[in-house]
Design an enzyme around this catalytic site. Structure first.
Site, PDB file in Angstrom:
ATOM      1  N   HIS A 122      35.366 -18.181 -46.456  1.00 61.66           N
ATOM      2  CA  HIS A 122      35.122 -18.294 -45.013  1.00 61.66           C
ATOM      3  C   HIS A 122      35.786 -17.087 -44.338  1.00 61.66           C
ATOM      4  O   HIS A 122      36.805 -16.589 -44.829  1.00 61.66           O
ATOM      5  CB  HIS A 122      35.756 -19.599 -44.534  1.00 61.66           C
ATOM      6  N   ASP A 202      42.894 -22.009 -49.471  1.00 57.40           N
ATOM      7  CA  ASP A 202      42.206 -22.529 -48.294  1.00 57.40           C
ATOM      8  C   ASP A 202      41.641 -23.900 -48.682  1.00 57.40           C
ATOM      9  O   ASP A 202      40.643 -23.990 -49.398  1.00 57.40           O
ATOM     10  CB  ASP A 202      41.099 -21.555 -47.897  1.00 57.40           C
ATOM     11  N   GLN A 205      38.044 -27.447 -46.701  1.00 56.76           N
ATOM     12  CA  GLN A 205      36.912 -28.311 -47.042  1.00 56.76           C
ATOM     13  C   GLN A 205      37.275 -29.389 -48.052  1.00 56.76           C
ATOM     14  O   GLN A 205      36.444 -30.230 -48.379  1.00 56.76           O
ATOM     15  CB  GLN A 205      35.741 -27.475 -47.597  1.00 56.76           C
ATOM     16  N   LYS A 228      38.857 -31.710 -39.891  1.00 54.99           N
ATOM     17  CA  LYS A 228      37.874 -31.916 -40.956  1.00 54.99           C
ATOM     18  C   LYS A 228      38.258 -33.093 -41.847  1.00 54.99           C
ATOM     19  O   LYS A 228      37.579 -33.411 -42.808  1.00 54.99           O
ATOM     20  CB  LYS A 228      37.751 -30.653 -41.820  1.00 54.99           C
ATOM     21  N   CYS A 368      30.026 -18.667 -41.092  1.00 57.58           N
ATOM     22  CA  CYS A 368      31.210 -17.792 -41.215  1.00 57.58           C
ATOM     23  C   CYS A 368      31.371 -17.251 -42.636  1.00 57.58           C
ATOM     24  O   CYS A 368      32.489 -17.195 -43.179  1.00 57.58           O
ATOM     25  CB  CYS A 368      32.482 -18.503 -40.761  1.00 57.58           C
TER      26      CYS A 368
HETATM   27  N1  7TS Z   1      38.082 -22.278 -44.316  1.00 59.27           N
HETATM   28  C1  7TS Z   1      36.997 -22.991 -44.648  1.00 59.27           C
HETATM   29  C2  7TS Z   1      36.625 -23.129 -46.096  1.00 59.27           C
HETATM   30  C3  7TS Z   1      36.255 -23.602 -43.636  1.00 59.27           C
HETATM   31  O1  7TS Z   1      35.181 -24.320 -43.971  1.00 59.27           O
HETATM   32  C4  7TS Z   1      36.655 -23.453 -42.283  1.00 59.27           C
HETATM   33  C5  7TS Z   1      35.847 -24.030 -41.157  1.00 59.27           C
HETATM   34  C6  7TS Z   1      37.810 -22.726 -42.013  1.00 59.27           C
HETATM   35  C7  7TS Z   1      38.494 -22.131 -43.054  1.00 59.27           C
HETATM   36  C8  7TS Z   1      38.342 -22.576 -40.624  1.00 59.27           C
HETATM   37  O2  7TS Z   1      38.844 -23.784 -40.170  1.00 59.27           O
HETATM   38  P1  7TS Z   1      39.326 -23.943 -38.651  1.00 59.27           P
HETATM   39  O3  7TS Z   1      39.619 -25.384 -38.499  1.00 59.27           O
HETATM   40  O4  7TS Z   1      40.543 -23.080 -38.496  1.00 59.27           O
HETATM   41  O5  7TS Z   1      38.195 -23.468 -37.798  1.00 59.27           O
HETATM   42  N2  7TS Z   1      34.490 -24.198 -41.467  1.00 59.27           N
HETATM   43  C9  7TS Z   1      33.502 -24.454 -40.586  1.00 59.27           C
HETATM   44  C10 7TS Z   1      32.187 -24.640 -40.995  1.00 59.27           C
HETATM   45  O6  7TS Z   1      31.821 -24.587 -42.161  1.00 59.27           O
HETATM   46  N3  7TS Z   1      31.421 -24.851 -39.914  1.00 59.27           N
HETATM   47  O7  7TS Z   1      32.200 -24.843 -38.829  1.00 59.27           O
HETATM   48  C11 7TS Z   1      33.492 -24.591 -39.240  1.00 59.27           C
END
Ligand code: 7TS
Length: 412
Positions: A122, A202, A205, A228, A368
């Site tokens: 990501h 990371d 997910q 999430k 992303c």
């Molecule tokens: N890493 C992964 C693997 C992710 O899926 C996401 C967010 C992030 C980092 C960032 O997380 P945040 O909470 O800091 O924004 N992924 C997604 C997605 O797949 N669609 O919207 C956000």
């Protein structure tokens, strides 16, 4: 087996119609829905306990502090951290990774060093490392992904070549938000350790979808977001191994993170306060602790099995659609609870818009993962991502909606 109907009753938002159709929420990769227990925790806090933490000696402040620090201990238990001081509350995965890339990167990276990450990250686990490499003069390298549809996972033979003693940090995702690939993170940690590199995982997910044990992994840093995993937005965690955190300078400075301040200088408190300048996100941290209780009462091993079963069913059903291209692990292979697909003649945004008319919430775009999309020759995909409250019946609704869309565009 999960009692999905019982679980669905815990999520008020699911019981509504969208465009006259029952809501089918399949955008869990972006954010999950929240059970009533988590929502109630927020209301309870603001109605009874709201106060600032750590600085007050009155009853409300002590209650707020106890609940906030209790949440930290709960999060430590959730990932089996040895010490709750290893849990730093952040805004989410993105902020957590940025803290490591800036603080640790600034202290440890120099020209000649290698920062290793992968082609399936990501942007949140990619751009901070680009920046860290640029600022320090280190070289950024990527573990390639195999196959025209990235179905082969990361290239482990290439990893052997890439993982030299020059690598100072290996940053990788547990589960890909675009491909559904589940990486062998225990092996990655083992191999990184063998060359003296630190690991940055990371877990955005995966953390609410599968058991996660930082001590068994020997992970150095782990990042995840509350929203999430059935928790609120605006709260997340950076786990750092105590020995590393104690030597790390803070990225942000201000109130609450200092032990002694003069006009000339300041001394930092130990972790975790050192990394939590200013008033923290108290209510959401407490509610995130409640989300941990909720998920563990159900069992993350059970959730992982449910995700995998839905994923398998979705792959079987989607494969019957004419002209579909599914990326990530093949039908039958291990993949997380998501399906990412495209059609040559129908734009992902059209599919998502048509699905919305049928009450189905999907996501379309590059997710992303722009460099990965470019490598696969795609501008984007449509993604359906599942969680503990989704059913096979909802996947049937999705597939029927896709049939309708394909018919409209004349591709069937
Ligand atoms: N890493 C992964 C693997 C992710 O899926 C996401 C967010 C992030 C980092 C960032 O997380 P945040 O909470 O800091 O924004 N992924 C997604 C997605 O797949 N669609 O919207 C956000």
């Amino acid at each position: 087996m999960l009692d999905v109907q019982k679980i669905r009753a815990d999520f008020p938002i699911l019981h509504q119609s969208v465009n006259g159709k029952p809501l089918v929420y399949l955008d869990n990769g972006a954010t999950s829905q929240k059970p009533r227990a988590v929502i109630n925790s927020l209301v309870h806090y603001y109605e009874r306990d709201n106060s600032n933490v750590h600085r007050g000696l009155h009853a409300l402040s002590m209650r707020a502090t106890d609940a906030y620090e209790g949440a930290r201990a709960r999060l430590a238990k959730f990932i089996n951290a040895a010490d709750s001081a290893e849990i730093i509350f952040t805004r989410g995965t993105t902020e957590s990774i940025n803290i490591v890339a800036r603080s640790w990167g600034h202290a440890h990276l120099k020209p000649g060093d290698v920062v290793l990450t992968t082609e399936i990250e990501h942007h949140s686990n990619l751009i901070p490392w680009q920046q860290a490499a640029r600022v320090s003069g280190a070289t950024l390298k990527y573990v390639p992904v195999l196959g025209a549809d990235a179905e082969g996972g990361l290239d482990l033979a290439a990893l052997d070549q890439l993982l030299t003693p020059k690598v100072k940090v290996f940053a990788f995702t547990h589960i890909s938000n675009t491909l559904g690939t589940i990486n062998p993170i225990a092996e990655f940690c083992r191999r990184a350790r063998a060359v003296g590199a630190i690991t940055v995982i990371d877990a955005a997910q995966s953390i609410g979808h599968a058991p996660f044990d930082v001590q068994a992994l020997g992970a150095d840093f782990v990042s995840f977001s509350g929203h999430k995993m059935c928790g609120p937005t605006g709260i997340g965690v950076l786990y750092g191994r105590r020995a590393l955190l104690d030597k790390l300078a803070p990225d942000e400075t201000g109130g609450g993170m200092v032990s002694n301040v003069t006009y000339e200088d300041a001394r930092w408190k130990p972790a975790p306060e050192r990394f939590e300048a200013g008033t923290p996100n108290i209510a959401d941290a407490i509610a995130l602790g409640v989300a941990c209780d909720y998920l563990d009462a159900i069992g993350r091993d059970q959730i992982a099995a449910h995700d995998a079963a839905l994923s398998r069913y979705a792959m079987e059903q989607l494969s019957t659609l004419p002209g579909i291209r599914i990326i990530g692990p093949r039908v039958g292979a291990e993949r997380s609870g998501l399906a990412s697909f495209s059609f040559a003649d129908v734009h992902a945004h059209d599919i998502v818009t048509f699905a919305d008319e049928d009450g189905v919430a999907l996501r379309g775009g590059h997710h992303c993962n722009q460099p990965l999309m470019r490598k696969l020759g795609l501008t984007g995909t449509t993604r359906a991502s599942f969680y503990l409250y989704n059913t096979e019946g909802e996947i049937d609704v999705l597939v029927a909606s896709l049939h309708r869309t394909l018919k409209f565009f004349g591709t069937t």
